[in-house]
Structures are given as C-alpha cells and as structure tokens.
Write an enzyme that holds these catalytic residues in place. Structure first.
Site, PDB file in Angstrom:
ATOM      1  N   GLY A   4      -9.211  -5.224  -0.613  1.00 18.09           N
ATOM      2  CA  GLY A   4      -9.957  -6.247   0.115  1.00 18.09           C
ATOM      3  C   GLY A   4     -11.417  -6.283  -0.265  1.00 18.09           C
ATOM      4  O   GLY A   4     -12.017  -7.359  -0.411  1.00 18.09           O
ATOM      5  N   TRP A  51      -5.525   1.726  -0.209  1.00 22.11           N
ATOM      6  CA  TRP A  51      -5.497   0.792  -1.341  1.00 22.11           C
ATOM      7  C   TRP A  51      -5.667  -0.638  -0.857  1.00 22.11           C
ATOM      8  O   TRP A  51      -6.297  -1.454  -1.531  1.00 22.11           O
ATOM      9  CB  TRP A  51      -4.208   0.971  -2.131  1.00 22.11           C
ATOM     10  CG  TRP A  51      -3.963   2.413  -2.437  1.00 22.11           C
ATOM     11  CD1 TRP A  51      -2.853   3.161  -2.142  1.00 22.11           C
ATOM     12  CD2 TRP A  51      -4.877   3.319  -3.071  1.00 22.11           C
ATOM     13  NE1 TRP A  51      -3.023   4.453  -2.539  1.00 22.11           N
ATOM     14  CE2 TRP A  51      -4.253   4.586  -3.119  1.00 22.11           C
ATOM     15  CE3 TRP A  51      -6.163   3.194  -3.598  1.00 22.11           C
ATOM     16  CZ2 TRP A  51      -4.871   5.712  -3.681  1.00 22.11           C
ATOM     17  CZ3 TRP A  51      -6.780   4.310  -4.152  1.00 22.11           C
ATOM     18  CH2 TRP A  51      -6.139   5.548  -4.189  1.00 22.11           C
ATOM     19  N   ASP A  52      -5.130  -0.962   0.316  1.00 22.25           N
ATOM     20  CA  ASP A  52      -5.378  -2.283   0.904  1.00 22.25           C
ATOM     21  C   ASP A  52      -6.868  -2.468   1.179  1.00 22.25           C
ATOM     22  O   ASP A  52      -7.432  -3.542   0.924  1.00 22.25           O
ATOM     23  CB  ASP A  52      -4.605  -2.448   2.208  1.00 22.25           C
ATOM     24  CG  ASP A  52      -3.162  -2.872   1.999  1.00 22.25           C
ATOM     25  OD1 ASP A  52      -2.856  -3.425   0.938  1.00 22.25           O
ATOM     26  OD2 ASP A  52      -2.347  -2.645   2.909  1.00 22.25           O
ATOM     27  N   VAL A  53      -7.490  -1.437   1.725  1.00 19.32           N
ATOM     28  CA  VAL A  53      -8.922  -1.529   2.040  1.00 19.32           C
ATOM     29  C   VAL A  53      -9.740  -1.715   0.761  1.00 19.32           C
ATOM     30  O   VAL A  53     -10.606  -2.605   0.672  1.00 19.32           O
ATOM     31  CB  VAL A  53      -9.382  -0.274   2.804  1.00 19.32           C
ATOM     32  CG1 VAL A  53     -10.900  -0.261   2.952  1.00 19.32           C
ATOM     33  CG2 VAL A  53      -8.713  -0.216   4.172  1.00 19.32           C
ATOM     34  N   ASP A  97       0.817  -1.211   0.000  1.00 21.31           N
ATOM     35  CA  ASP A  97       0.000   0.000   0.000  1.00 21.31           C
ATOM     36  C   ASP A  97       0.854   1.265   0.000  1.00 21.31           C
ATOM     37  O   ASP A  97       0.616   2.201  -0.771  1.00 21.31           O
ATOM     38  CB  ASP A  97      -0.926  -0.014   1.223  1.00 21.31           C
ATOM     39  CG  ASP A  97      -1.893   1.154   1.249  1.00 21.31           C
ATOM     40  OD1 ASP A  97      -1.442   2.273   1.558  1.00 21.31           O
ATOM     41  OD2 ASP A  97      -3.091   0.956   0.974  1.00 21.31           O
TER      42      ASP A  97
END
Length: 385
Positions: free
Chosen positions: A161, A156-158, A127
C-alpha cells in the site's frame, strides 16, 4: 499537501485501501468506488459491537464513497467517467477488462493507472500465501518449534500500500513535467521479494547461509525478552556497543562481562560476538531482571541509551498525548481514537486531524452531480446506490 489531486480507488481489503488512505490523509480527494452493497471487505473483522467492520472504517478514513452497479453497462460507464475526470486510478480488482489501463486510457490518454496484483505473471496471491512461500514463518518462533509460525501483521499488504502511494505520486510528478500518463503494475509478491532482498535475506541464502529460528533473540546482535519479578515481560535491545556497555553498567556486570569475553576469547564490542554468545549473556543478565519489577527497571534505565519496552496487549496501549491521534465520530461505530498521517512536517497548525470513513455510498449523489450526471435517475434504475 496534495490538495487538487483526485484519485479513483476501486479496491478491497488492505493494500490498495491503505495506498488510497495514505494519499487522502495528505489532502488528496480519494473516491472509493464499491459495488452496490459493498465489496468483500465491508464486513471484515475486527468488528464493532454494532457489527460494523473496524478494518473497513480504519482503511477508508477521509475518503469519499460511491457505490455503482459494476455489472451493468451504465454502471461501468459511470466508473469510466469518474476515472477520466480524476485522471488517476488505484485498484486491486482483477478480471475486469473495462477497468484496465488500456480501456480507461482510451478515454483519457494521460491516465495514471496503478494495478495491484498477486504475482508478476498475473496469478493470484495474498499476504499470507506470499509470506509462507518466502520463508519467514519457518524462521519465526522458538528454536525448538518445528511448524511454521505466521505473524498477525499483514506486512506485505502494508508495504504494498505504501509503495502504491509512492508510485502514484512519482507518476503524477512525471505527468506534470511531460504530460504522459502511466501504467503501473505492483505485484504483492514482488514487494515481499524486494523487501527480503533489500534486507539481505536472499543474498544470505544464495551464499549458503541458513537462517535459524532463535525465538525472541535478535539475529546478528544482542536483544531478547526478559521476565521481571512482577511477571511483566520486557524486550531489551542493544543495537550498538554503547547500548551494550550501558546495559552492562546498569546491571552491574561490566567486569563480569569483560571476564566472560576473556574466557570465551570474544570481543563483545562486536555485534557478531554478542550474538554468538547470546545465551551466556542472557543467562548473566536474567537474574538482575528477575529481581526487579517494572517501575524499578524503568527507573534504572532512565537516562541511559538502553532500548527497551514492556510487552503490552492492544487494550493496554496508552493513546493519550500523541498529536497524531485524534477523536472521530465514526458512523456505525461511535467515538473512536484514530490516527491521522504519521508524517509530521513540523507545522502543528497545518497537521490534518483524522477524518472518519464515509458511510457506504455516502457521496454518490454529490460526486455524480459534479460530473453532470443525473444521480436520481441512475439511482432509480439501480445503476448507483
């Protein structure tokens, strides 16, 4: 909502665990498989006073936990059987040939396999590196600040996911109609790049625009922070003409703003002019805010369309009264307020309460026994724990 859906998740950190948890909170059976002793995120900060990772417990609520020795052939065979039984695999693990779609679909041809990667070419990224190379830290922060400013939210991770959860559901729907499995690749960099494109950042740059740093102002509109008489800072947002008109009326500046528009040959009913003259407008409103404490501002804005909120630290957030939040008894941590899924179908009775994260390896015996494996024998040999 997703009862009967079973997913094997082999993951760490944020993106893949969040994808799995999103599905678990909707009723899917999500089995997180970790190496013996736990993956790299087992001790990731923030930590509880006991030393337990609050990130790990937060990202794995409602899942089942199995621990397997990934290095042994028998351990890999256990994971293969788990994947074949579930029919859906979510992973961000790389460099494991036995965990690929090709390897696992040889055992179950209709397998749905979603692999989160760094970049589309297979090279690694996280991220914070993706965020840096896409330009966001160089348009974040005060106008006179030269260095990049990272934000603390792994956005960006969120997003990745949540894309993973949607992708698996789409593939499962397709399989239910056609019987076909799916190999899905989800590069983190592509998630960020797509988002930057969808928001118009990339097109703006392509057409010659250069996004400036503007501190806490809203790009293309009128919004910014103000300091109150009690030193509270609040964010005030006027997204529409109605919001701005109400802001002018409440602060007593309707006439003054109209005269300012005449002098500047501006149309403050338009977003662009409110943005271009944001400093003049903010200077006009600032004394009104500086002369009032938070309760006064709250009273004045009640019943208007003005969007505003005080800046708060995490420990100041009011966690009462929201039906999404419940209380769990988290092993290794204690009693906690924790969120369930934010999706509200309107059926309060059917809304799922938050479920604690499992202890590492808590469900190993039960899950393997269901597969017809001798968990005790495998544990004695160190294949599982």
């Amino acid at each position: 909502m997703l009862e009967g859906l079973r997913i094997v998740e082999i993951s760490s950190f944020v993106a893949a665990p969040l994808g799995g948890m999103t599905l678990a909170q909707l009723g899917a059976e999500v089995i997180r498989v970790d190496p013996v002793g736990g993956a790299a995120d087992l001790g990731r900060w923030p930590l509880a006073p006991s030393g337990a990772s609050l990130l790990w417990t937060g990202m794995n609520k409602g899942k089942k936990s199995v621990t397997v020795d990934f290095r042994s052939p028998e351990g890999r065979e256990v994971v293969t059987r788990l994947a074949a039984d579930a029919g859906i695999v979510l992973t961000n693990a790389v460099g494991r040939d036995w965990l690929t779609h090709e390897a696992l679909s040889a055992v179950r041809p209709d397998l749905i396999h979603l692999q989160i990667e760094g970049r589309h070419d297979g090279t690694p990224a996280v991220d914070y590196t993706v965020n840096a190379e896409l330009g966001f830290p160089l348009v974040t922060g005060p106008a006179d600040h030269a260095a990049p400013v990272n934000h603390v939210l792994p956005a960006w991770d969120v997003a990745c996911g949540l894309y993973a959860a949607v992708g698996l559901l789409a593939a499962e729907r397709r399989r239910s109609r056609t019987g076909e499995g799916a190999r899905i690749r989800l590069p983190l960099h592509d998630v960020a790049l797509a988002t930057a494109g969808n928001l118009g950042f990339l097109a703006e740059a392509q057409l010659g625009g250069r996004r400036p740093r503007i501190g806490n102002h809203l790009y293309g509109g009128f919004a910014r922070d103000f300091t109150l008489a009690d030193d509270t800072r609040i964010m005030v947002v006027a997204l529409t003409g109605r919001h701005f008109a109400d802001l002018c009326r409440v602060t007593g500046h309707t006439g003054t703003v109209a005269e300012l528009a005449r002098l500047l040959n501006a149309d403050f009913a338009a977003d662009g002019d409110r943005y271009r003259h944001r400093e003049a407008l903010a200077a006009l409103f600032a004394p009104w805010f500086a002369g009032r404490a938070l309760p006064d501002v709250e009273r004045e804005f009640t019943g208007t369309s003005v969007l505003w909120a005080p800046y708060r630290r995490f420990h100041e957030i009011d966690l009462t009264g929201n039906p999404m939040l419940g209380e769990i008894d988290q092993p290794g941590v204690g009693r906690l307020r924790a969120p369930a899924s934010p999706l509200d179908t309107g059926d309060r009775a059917a809304r799922r309460a938050p479920v604690p994260a499992p202890r590492l390896g808590e469900h190993t015996d039960a899950v393997l026994t269901r597969l017809g494996l001798d968990a005790g024998s495998l544990r004695a040999k160190g294949v599982v724990a």
